[in-house]
Structures are given as structure tokens and as C-alpha cells.
Scaffold this motif. Structure first.
Motif, PDB file in Angstrom:
ATOM      1  N   SER A 172       9.314   4.666   3.765  1.00 57.49           N
ATOM      2  CA  SER A 172      10.586   5.159   4.291  1.00 57.49           C
ATOM      3  C   SER A 172      11.252   5.969   3.180  1.00 57.49           C
ATOM      4  O   SER A 172      10.649   6.196   2.132  1.00 57.49           O
ATOM      5  CB  SER A 172      11.482   4.005   4.745  1.00 57.49           C
ATOM      6  OG  SER A 172      12.617   4.482   5.443  1.00 57.49           O
ATOM      7  N   THR A 173      12.503   6.395   3.418  1.00 60.16           N
ATOM      8  CA  THR A 173      13.230   7.125   2.374  1.00 60.16           C
ATOM      9  C   THR A 173      14.069   6.178   1.523  1.00 60.16           C
ATOM     10  O   THR A 173      13.841   6.019   0.337  1.00 60.16           O
ATOM     11  CB  THR A 173      14.118   8.226   2.988  1.00 60.16           C
ATOM     12  OG1 THR A 173      13.289   9.188   3.642  1.00 60.16           O
ATOM     13  CG2 THR A 173      14.915   8.959   1.900  1.00 60.16           C
ATOM     14  N   ILE A 174      15.041   5.506   2.129  1.00 59.22           N
ATOM     15  CA  ILE A 174      15.964   4.678   1.344  1.00 59.22           C
ATOM     16  C   ILE A 174      16.349   3.404   2.090  1.00 59.22           C
ATOM     17  O   ILE A 174      17.300   2.720   1.731  1.00 59.22           O
ATOM     18  CB  ILE A 174      17.223   5.498   0.952  1.00 59.22           C
ATOM     19  CG1 ILE A 174      18.048   4.822  -0.157  1.00 59.22           C
ATOM     20  CG2 ILE A 174      18.058   5.826   2.190  1.00 59.22           C
ATOM     21  CD1 ILE A 174      17.365   4.709  -1.477  1.00 59.22           C
ATOM     22  N   SER A 175      15.612   3.040   3.133  1.00 54.12           N
ATOM     23  CA  SER A 175      15.921   1.847   3.921  1.00 54.12           C
ATOM     24  C   SER A 175      15.991   0.598   3.059  1.00 54.12           C
ATOM     25  O   SER A 175      15.162   0.386   2.167  1.00 54.12           O
ATOM     26  CB  SER A 175      14.849   1.655   5.008  1.00 54.12           C
ATOM     27  OG  SER A 175      14.996   0.401   5.644  1.00 54.12           O
ATOM     28  N   THR A 176      16.983  -0.262   3.330  1.00 49.70           N
ATOM     29  CA  THR A 176      17.112  -1.531   2.619  1.00 49.70           C
ATOM     30  C   THR A 176      15.877  -2.401   2.812  1.00 49.70           C
ATOM     31  O   THR A 176      15.531  -3.214   1.947  1.00 49.70           O
ATOM     32  CB  THR A 176      18.365  -2.289   3.106  1.00 49.70           C
ATOM     33  OG1 THR A 176      19.507  -1.447   2.971  1.00 49.70           O
ATOM     34  CG2 THR A 176      18.599  -3.564   2.308  1.00 49.70           C
ATOM     35  N   MET A 177      15.187  -2.222   3.923  1.00 49.80           N
ATOM     36  CA  MET A 177      13.990  -3.011   4.199  1.00 49.80           C
ATOM     37  C   MET A 177      12.897  -2.787   3.153  1.00 49.80           C
ATOM     38  O   MET A 177      12.063  -3.670   2.922  1.00 49.80           O
ATOM     39  CB  MET A 177      13.463  -2.705   5.600  1.00 49.80           C
ATOM     40  CG  MET A 177      14.346  -3.240   6.717  1.00 49.80           C
ATOM     41  SD  MET A 177      13.706  -2.861   8.376  1.00 49.80           S
ATOM     42  CE  MET A 177      12.295  -3.968   8.460  1.00 49.80           C
ATOM     43  N   LEU A 178      12.881  -1.629   2.512  1.00 47.24           N
ATOM     44  CA  LEU A 178      11.918  -1.390   1.435  1.00 47.24           C
ATOM     45  C   LEU A 178      12.139  -2.387   0.298  1.00 47.24           C
ATOM     46  O   LEU A 178      11.187  -2.991  -0.218  1.00 47.24           O
ATOM     47  CB  LEU A 178      12.048   0.036   0.903  1.00 47.24           C
ATOM     48  CG  LEU A 178      11.643   1.181   1.830  1.00 47.24           C
ATOM     49  CD1 LEU A 178      12.002   2.521   1.193  1.00 47.24           C
ATOM     50  CD2 LEU A 178      10.146   1.138   2.136  1.00 47.24           C
ATOM     51  N   SER A 179      13.397  -2.567  -0.086  1.00 50.22           N
ATOM     52  CA  SER A 179      13.736  -3.504  -1.166  1.00 50.22           C
ATOM     53  C   SER A 179      13.436  -4.939  -0.758  1.00 50.22           C
ATOM     54  O   SER A 179      12.963  -5.743  -1.572  1.00 50.22           O
ATOM     55  CB  SER A 179      15.219  -3.374  -1.533  1.00 50.22           C
ATOM     56  OG  SER A 179      15.531  -2.056  -1.923  1.00 50.22           O
ATOM     57  N   GLU A 180      13.715  -5.270   0.491  1.00 56.59           N
ATOM     58  CA  GLU A 180      13.438  -6.614   0.995  1.00 56.59           C
ATOM     59  C   GLU A 180      11.938  -6.890   1.001  1.00 56.59           C
ATOM     60  O   GLU A 180      11.496  -8.001   0.677  1.00 56.59           O
ATOM     61  CB  GLU A 180      14.020  -6.762   2.403  1.00 56.59           C
ATOM     62  CG  GLU A 180      15.543  -6.740   2.433  1.00 56.59           C
ATOM     63  CD  GLU A 180      16.116  -6.610   3.827  1.00 56.59           C
ATOM     64  OE1 GLU A 180      17.150  -7.244   4.106  1.00 56.59           O
ATOM     65  OE2 GLU A 180      15.523  -5.875   4.658  1.00 56.59           O
ATOM     66  N   ASN A 181      11.156  -5.876   1.354  1.00 56.45           N
ATOM     67  CA  ASN A 181       9.700  -6.037   1.394  1.00 56.45           C
ATOM     68  C   ASN A 181       9.126  -6.229  -0.005  1.00 56.45           C
ATOM     69  O   ASN A 181       8.212  -7.034  -0.221  1.00 56.45           O
ATOM     70  CB  ASN A 181       9.060  -4.820   2.061  1.00 56.45           C
ATOM     71  CG  ASN A 181       7.729  -5.141   2.703  1.00 56.45           C
ATOM     72  OD1 ASN A 181       7.496  -6.267   3.159  1.00 56.45           O
ATOM     73  ND2 ASN A 181       6.838  -4.179   2.764  1.00 56.45           N
ATOM     74  N   LEU A 182       9.665  -5.495  -0.974  1.00 54.91           N
ATOM     75  CA  LEU A 182       9.264  -5.697  -2.368  1.00 54.91           C
ATOM     76  C   LEU A 182       9.543  -7.135  -2.801  1.00 54.91           C
ATOM     77  O   LEU A 182       8.721  -7.767  -3.474  1.00 54.91           O
ATOM     78  CB  LEU A 182      10.038  -4.755  -3.291  1.00 54.91           C
ATOM     79  CG  LEU A 182       9.486  -3.365  -3.596  1.00 54.91           C
ATOM     80  CD1 LEU A 182      10.412  -2.666  -4.587  1.00 54.91           C
ATOM     81  CD2 LEU A 182       8.067  -3.413  -4.147  1.00 54.91           C
ATOM     82  N   ALA A 183      10.711  -7.645  -2.412  1.00 52.08           N
ATOM     83  CA  ALA A 183      11.142  -8.971  -2.844  1.00 52.08           C
ATOM     84  C   ALA A 183      10.181 -10.071  -2.403  1.00 52.08           C
ATOM     85  O   ALA A 183       9.953 -11.037  -3.140  1.00 52.08           O
ATOM     86  CB  ALA A 183      12.549  -9.263  -2.323  1.00 52.08           C
ATOM     87  N   VAL A 184       9.611  -9.927  -1.205  1.00 56.90           N
ATOM     88  CA  VAL A 184       8.697 -10.961  -0.701  1.00 56.90           C
ATOM     89  C   VAL A 184       7.265 -10.738  -1.182  1.00 56.90           C
ATOM     90  O   VAL A 184       6.364 -11.508  -0.858  1.00 56.90           O
ATOM     91  CB  VAL A 184       8.735 -11.051   0.835  1.00 56.90           C
ATOM     92  CG1 VAL A 184      10.123 -11.435   1.313  1.00 56.90           C
ATOM     93  CG2 VAL A 184       8.282  -9.746   1.495  1.00 56.90           C
ATOM     94  N   GLY A 185       7.037  -9.649  -1.949  1.00 58.35           N
ATOM     95  CA  GLY A 185       5.731  -9.427  -2.551  1.00 58.35           C
ATOM     96  C   GLY A 185       4.825  -8.468  -1.826  1.00 58.35           C
ATOM     97  O   GLY A 185       3.595  -8.528  -1.971  1.00 58.35           O
ATOM     98  N   ASN A 186       5.408  -7.534  -1.060  1.00 59.93           N
ATOM     99  CA  ASN A 186       4.608  -6.536  -0.344  1.00 59.93           C
ATOM    100  C   ASN A 186       4.809  -5.144  -0.943  1.00 59.93           C
ATOM    101  O   ASN A 186       5.848  -4.860  -1.538  1.00 59.93           O
ATOM    102  CB  ASN A 186       4.973  -6.518   1.143  1.00 59.93           C
ATOM    103  CG  ASN A 186       4.522  -7.785   1.849  1.00 59.93           C
ATOM    104  OD1 ASN A 186       3.440  -8.308   1.580  1.00 59.93           O
ATOM    105  ND2 ASN A 186       5.354  -8.293   2.747  1.00 59.93           N
TER     106      ASN A 186
END
Length: 402
Positions: A310-324
Motif C-alpha cells: 500500500s502507500t501509507i495505510s496504518t495496516m502496513l504498520s500493524e502487519n509489521l508488528a505481528v511479524g509479516n
């Protein structure tokens, strides 16, 4: 003054008038927007839901103690006076909201923070803080709207936000890094229904980013923030991702911003239709799956994918946090839309060849190798703890203060 009077008349006619004081409650949930995210946090708790947006207000309280403050402050902000007086009558220990960027919440906190504790739970990455700063710095706005924000108790996503709010001098009291409530609710939902969210079904998850609907709406004539460039840049990420999957035979799942097949969804898809070729758009439509057009199932699609784009979606950060693994790609030439982490997980203003090379590299890398290259801890943007959820952390804080 006449406009205020007409507005009051309008609300009287469309709302139910309650000629008594509201009951006292320990907790007030401020703003109906996003209130459903408190389903687990406020389970079995009695609270008062305070609607503050015109479309949500269905009930107006009228009682003797309200009349004098309204008359005395008729030339100021009547909505603020009404809500503040209502809060004093409800007499809560805590006012909690998911609208952490609400100016109305901040106004009320400034008035009543010595009597009531005001909790703001961070909803998403705050582009509006960056935008306000930019507009004021470039003299496109005479006043820095960030100065209106005041959050006595701020429950933020992670360490990045702590640094971010200090950098932009947002007035906050105590700050707690608790992670994402929306993410926590999604994981709770999957676990309670025994839904497998760890297995990978897709190569790429593409999250639609419609930032143009929320930001820069008044900057269409600004030479720096050209509106069409913004929209085309967001669409270009979608085009790149589609072409990558078509060329390399990768399985794509597309997550739209709107979760229902309504006018907003139709407008979103029309936005892409105008900017994609027929084959690209056809591929995009085939990549939609109705079961993922749900807030929680959007997370499921992301978790079930090897890489999320994506470009700047908060879900990108959330996905990183869970290890993806993720790839944030900004093709708008607007620097404030750059992903906060600059290493392997983000790329800006690139051509398709470089995009393809980066995305293929991320796909091939193991998780451990990928996270060794991001340059930050995976929980830097969004705090995440497998042992204690954001839901439980908030419940603990409510017990502590109420």
C-alpha cells in the motif's frame, strides 16, 4: 447569530427532546464514530455514548442547569458548551474516545480535565498532524491546527508516535504505548471463532489507499500539492502491483477501502477504472473477494498474504508488528506520505523496474532475513505483545482510573 438559531431549530425538529438530566455514569464514550471498537473493552460496563457529529445526534437533553450556560455563551460555540454542561451532569470519572484527532474532544478536555480524565485511543497514523504543520509552515494556513489538540491521557500505537507527538509539539499529558485496538479486536475475533489466520493463501495483499478523500482536499490549486498528482500516484501503486502479479503469476487479494457494495464502494472502484487499462482493471476485480469486505476480514486477507502493499495505510504498520512482510510505496512526490521506516520495507518515487525488483526481493527473503533489514524493531510503529493484548491493557487502565 441567525445561522446558529436556525441550526438549533433544525436539531430540535430532527431529534428527540429529553426534558431531564442524563443519568450519572462512570464512563462516557465520546463520538459514535468508531465506538464499536470498544465492544471488548467496555463489555459488561455501563457507559454513556455521547454523539457529537450532527448525523449521529438523535437525542437532545434539556434541563434547567443547561439553559443559563447556553444563553450566557450564545455568541460562542454552543455545541461545546452543551456537551461540557452535559458531561458535568453525567459526572464521569473517564471520557474515552477512538477519535484521537477530534478538536471537539480536545476542547472539552481543556475545559474539564481538572475534573474528569480524558482518554484518547489512537485510531490511525496521524497524517493530519503532518498536513497541518506543512500548511502552516508554507503559509497556506494562517493558524496551525495542531495547537488545538490537547490529549491528557494518550494511548498511542507505539514508540514512533511518542517521538512524533513530541517533535510536532502536540499537547499531551501521560502517554501509554498500547498498540492498535482495531488490530487487537481483529485477532480476538479470529481466535474466538477458531479462524486460522497464520496460513498463507496469497502472494500479495494490495490495500486500497484513498488518502485523497481525507487530505489535501482544499489544496487543489497549490503548485506543491497538485491534487491530480496525488490521486495518480496512489493509483500508480495499484497499477504497479497488478502488473507485478500478472507478469510473475502471483496470486493477489485486493482490499478495498469501503466494506460495502454501496455508492462509496462504486466511487472507489470507478477511481481505479479511470486510471487502469481494461486488462488491469479486470485483474483487479477478479482479485476482490466479498468475504474480505469486512473490517476484521481485511486483516485476515493481510495475514494470509506473504507481502502486503500500500502507500501509507496504518495496516502496513500493524502487519509489521505481528511479524509479516510489507512494502510501502509512495509515488505521489509528497514527502509527508513517505512510510516512517526507510529501509527495505519502503520505496518512494520509483519506476516499475525498481518496484518489481524490491517486491520480488521481499517475497524471496525469509521473515528473519527481511526483519533484519528493516532497520528498526518490528514493534517500533505499533506495539504488539502476544502475551497481553491491547484490549486487556485498556481494561487494566480503566480499572486503574475508574
Amino acid at each position: 447569530m441567525f445561522k446558529k438559531f436556525l441550526l438549533l431549530i433544525k436539531f430540535f425538529f430532527k431529534s428527540k427532546i429529553v426534558f431531564k438530566e442524563p443519568q450519572e455514569k462512570n464512563i462516557v464514550l465520546f463520538d459514535k464514530e468508531g465506538s464499536s471498537e470498544f465492544i471488548n473493552v467496555l463489555k459488561n460496563k455501563k457507559f454513556f455514548l455521547m454523539a457529537n457529529r450532527p448525523q449521529h445526534i438523535k437525542k437532545i437533553y434539556l434541563f434547567p442547569g443547561l439553559i443559563f450556560p447556553l444563553i450566557r455563551n450564545f455568541n460562542t460555540n454552543l455545541a461545546t458548551i452543551y456537551l461540557a454542561t452535559l458531561l458535568e451532569k453525567i459526572n464521569p470519572k473517564i471520557v474515552i474516545t477512538f477519535s484521537d484527532n477530534s478538536y471537539k474532544f480536545s476542547e472539552l478536555a481543556k475545559i474539564l480535565n481538572k475534573k474528569i480524565k480524558f482518554f484518547a485511543i489512537q485510531n490511525a497514523f496521524r497524517l493530519d498532524v503532518l498536513e497541518n504543520h506543512f500548511l502552516f509552515k508554507t503559509r497556506l494556513k494562517k493558524y496551525n491546527l495542531n495547537k488545538k489538540l490537547f490529549i491528557p491521557y494518550f494511548f498511542c500505537l507505539g514508540q514512533f508516535e511518542v517521538n512524533f507527538y513530541k517533535k510536532y509539539k502536540i499537547k499531551t499529558g501521560k502517554i501509554f504505548k498500547i498498540g492498535s485496538l482495531r488490530l487487537s479486536n481483529a485477532i480476538h475475533y479470529f481466535k474466538s471463532r477458531k479462524i486460522d489466520f497464520g496460513r498463507k493463501f496469497y502472494d500479495i495483499c494490495l490495500i486500497s489507499d484513498t488518502t485523497y478523500n481525507a487530505h489535501f482536499l482544499n489544496e487543489t490549486k497549490n503548485k506543491i500539492l497538485e491534487f491530480e498528482n496525488l490521486k495518480n500516484g496512489l493509483a500508480q501503486v495499484v497499477k504497479y502491483t497488478i502488473n507485478f502479479c500478472m507478469k510473475n503469476r502471483k496470486k493477489l487479494i485486493f482490499i478495498s477501502k469501503n466494506k460495502k457494495f454501496d455508492n462509496a464502494f462504486a466511487n472507489e472502484m470507478n477511481f481505479y477504472k479511470k486510471r487502469l487499462t481494461k486488462n488491469e482493471y479486470k485483474f483487479l476485480i477478479k482479485s476482490l473477494n466479498k468475504k474480505y469486505l469486512n473490517n476484521y476480514y481485511s486483516y485476515l486477507a493481510m495475514f494470509r498474504s506473504k507481502v502486503t502493499v500500500s502507500t501509507i495505510s496504518t495496516m502496513l504498520s500493524e502487519n509489521l508488528a505481528v511479524g509479516n512482510k510489507v512494502l510501502a510505496c509512495n509515488l505521489t512526490n509528497i514527502k509527508i506520505l513517505n512510510f516512517p521506516i526507510k529501509k527495505i520495507c519502503s520505496i518512494n518515487n520509483c519506476n516499475y523496474k525498481n518496484f518489481e525488483k524490491r517486491l520480488m526481493n521481499i517475497l524471496i527473503l525469509s521473515r528473519n532475513k527481511y526483519f533484519s533489514k528493516i532497520g528498526k524493531q518490528k514493534n517500533y510503529l505499533v506495539a504488539f505483545n502476544k502475551k497481553i493484548s491491547t484490549i486487556d491493557l485498556l481494561i487494566q487502565q480503566l480499572r486503574r482510573f475508574s
